[in-house]
Design a protein around this motif. Structure first.
Motif, PDB file in Angstrom:
ATOM      1  N   GLY A 126      49.175 -41.539 -63.198  1.00  0.00           N
ATOM      2  CA  GLY A 126      49.353 -42.361 -62.006  1.00  0.00           C
ATOM      3  C   GLY A 126      48.623 -41.813 -60.796  1.00  0.00           C
ATOM      4  N   ASP A 127      48.168 -42.703 -59.916  1.00  0.00           N
ATOM      5  CA  ASP A 127      47.501 -42.334 -58.661  1.00  0.00           C
ATOM      6  C   ASP A 127      46.322 -41.408 -58.915  1.00  0.00           C
ATOM      7  N   TYR A 128      45.519 -41.746 -59.905  1.00  0.00           N
ATOM      8  CA  TYR A 128      44.477 -40.836 -60.387  1.00  0.00           C
ATOM      9  C   TYR A 128      43.159 -41.553 -60.650  1.00  0.00           C
ATOM     10  N   THR A 129      43.134 -42.870 -60.506  1.00  0.00           N
ATOM     11  CA  THR A 129      41.950 -43.658 -60.848  1.00  0.00           C
ATOM     12  C   THR A 129      41.461 -44.421 -59.628  1.00  0.00           C
ATOM     13  N   ASN A 130      40.229 -44.186 -59.240  1.00  0.00           N
ATOM     14  CA  ASN A 130      39.647 -44.859 -58.086  1.00  0.00           C
ATOM     15  C   ASN A 130      39.407 -46.332 -58.406  1.00  0.00           C
ATOM     16  N   PRO A 131      40.022 -47.251 -57.655  1.00  0.00           N
ATOM     17  CA  PRO A 131      39.765 -48.680 -57.907  1.00  0.00           C
ATOM     18  C   PRO A 131      38.281 -49.027 -57.843  1.00  0.00           C
ATOM     19  N   GLU A 140      36.279 -38.367 -55.376  1.00  0.00           N
ATOM     20  CA  GLU A 140      36.497 -38.909 -54.037  1.00  0.00           C
ATOM     21  C   GLU A 140      37.921 -39.410 -53.874  1.00  0.00           C
ATOM     22  N   PHE A 141      38.459 -40.000 -54.928  1.00  0.00           N
ATOM     23  CA  PHE A 141      39.785 -40.603 -54.852  1.00  0.00           C
ATOM     24  C   PHE A 141      40.898 -39.575 -55.025  1.00  0.00           C
ATOM     25  N   ALA A 142      40.796 -38.754 -56.064  1.00  0.00           N
ATOM     26  CA  ALA A 142      41.921 -37.885 -56.429  1.00  0.00           C
ATOM     27  C   ALA A 142      41.809 -36.469 -55.876  1.00  0.00           C
ATOM     28  N   GLY A 143      40.597 -36.052 -55.500  1.00  0.00           N
ATOM     29  CA  GLY A 143      40.455 -34.765 -54.838  1.00  0.00           C
ATOM     30  C   GLY A 143      40.307 -33.559 -55.744  1.00  0.00           C
TER      31      GLY A 143
END
Length: 342
Positions: free
Chosen positions: A32-37, A285-288
């Motif tokens: 979860g909260d790991y994939t850049n849309p 970029e998304f998850a850092g």
């Protein structure tokens, strides 16, 4: 799925040609909260493939669903030790990423890795470390020791979130005690159990939602991953990520294709797509987290590469990648964990 058949081409050439003709669907199961849309949108547009994305909160959750059969997913994102288990259990397709056109971009240190030597099943997603983060506005002492988690000072007691993750907690306790990871010695395992039982009253919660826990002010300390700590610091500059002197856990999440996946060719396209530096940068970029793909940093802002969470300070401990524990040790780990989580 519509696909033009091209005769007389090598596998590599066919893979290179395939994107122009790809269409259909792809079902991804990721953390979860790991994939850049934006990554998914780019893949969908480039290959005319409709992606569905579901999430899980642990390797064990994902593995349980896959083992049950008929999951409906094509792609999963297991961590290093879980990859090894899934290969041993015959759950993954041998997609041969090492023969794909973008494999040249994988950093050499992430090719001959213990969980998939030579990369016959998986491609890198992201890698990092697991330790903990501290709001240094609220605690001014030394943070670079697991004592923060297991024998905290009075001002931190009841203000700590731990990951709801058996292996991360067990291995952190072993490091603090100076014991080997996955050791079968009963006396040592009792020491681990005793330490955890003593520390439990100091902990407020067990949760994977570490960013919310910290940025909401619910806790002062949270066991977490380096990329999550990077994102925390963006919101609260006083948050610092610890590099415990006793050692630190390293990990890498990897993109794998399930054996018998209904959308096998699109899954392979996705693996190759992720090894393109610009696309790997979208993941980071998304998850850092760092991604293991050469050339991706030029697509990321300078503060990412220079961040202390991403590039450890000099003298920091070398990350330790822990292989799956033997079954007899896992059995005792499970007993300790079940008792701890009562």
């Amino acid at each position: 799925m519509k696909r033009r058949v091209i005769l007389g081409l090598s596998a590599a050439a066919l893979l290179a040609a395939a994107p122009a003709f790809a269409d259909g669907v792809l079902h991804i199961y990721n953390w979860g909260d790991y994939t850049n849309p934006k990554l998914i949108q780019k893949f969908e547009k480039q290959y005319n493939v409709k992606v569905t994305l579901d999430s899980y909160d642990s390797n064990e959750t994902m593995l349980s669903k896959v083992r049950a059969g008929d999951s409906g997913y094509d792609v999963v994102v297991p961590s290093d030790y879980t990859v090894k288990i899934m290969i041993q259990d015959g759950l993954l397709a041998k997609t041969e990423p090492d023969q794909m056109s973008n494999f040249k971009n994988v950093k050499p240190e992430f090719v001959n890795i213990y969980w998939d030597p030579g990369r016959h099943y998986t491609v890198p997603w992201q890698f990092g470390t697991t330790a903990f983060a501290v709001n240094t506005d609220k605690y001014k002492g030394d943070i670079n020791t697991y004592k923060i988690l297991f024998d905290p000072p009075p001002e931190l007691r009841g203000q700590i979130n731990m990951l709801d993750d058996m292996n991360s907690i067990m291995h952190a306790a072993e490091r603090y005690l100076g014991l080997p990871r996955c050791g079968a010695d009963r006396a040592n395992l009792k020491k681990v159990n005793d330490l955890l039982e003593k520390a439990k009253p100091y902990w407020k919660t067990f949760s994977y939602d570490t960013i919310t826990k910290m940025t909401s002010g619910d806790v002062i300390v949270t066991q977490t991953w380096n990329g999550a700590a990077f994102r925390m610091r963006k919101k609260i500059p006083a948050v610092k990520y610890a590099y415990p002197k006793e050692g630190i856990e390293g990990w890498m999440d990897n993109v794998a294709v399930l054996k018998g996946a209904k959308n096998m060719e699109n899954a392979k396209l996705f693996q190759n797509f992720l090894m393109e530096p610009e696309n790997a940068a979208l993941i980071s970029e998304f998850a850092g987290y760092a991604n293991g793909i050469k050339g991706s940093l030029k697509y990321l802002p300078p503060d990412f590469a220079d961040a202390p969470e991403i590039t450890p300070p000099a003298g920091s401990p070398t990350p330790e990648f822990v292989q799956p524990c033997p079954p007899d040790v896992v059995k005792i780990y499970n007993q300790i964990w079940t008792n701890l989580r009562k």
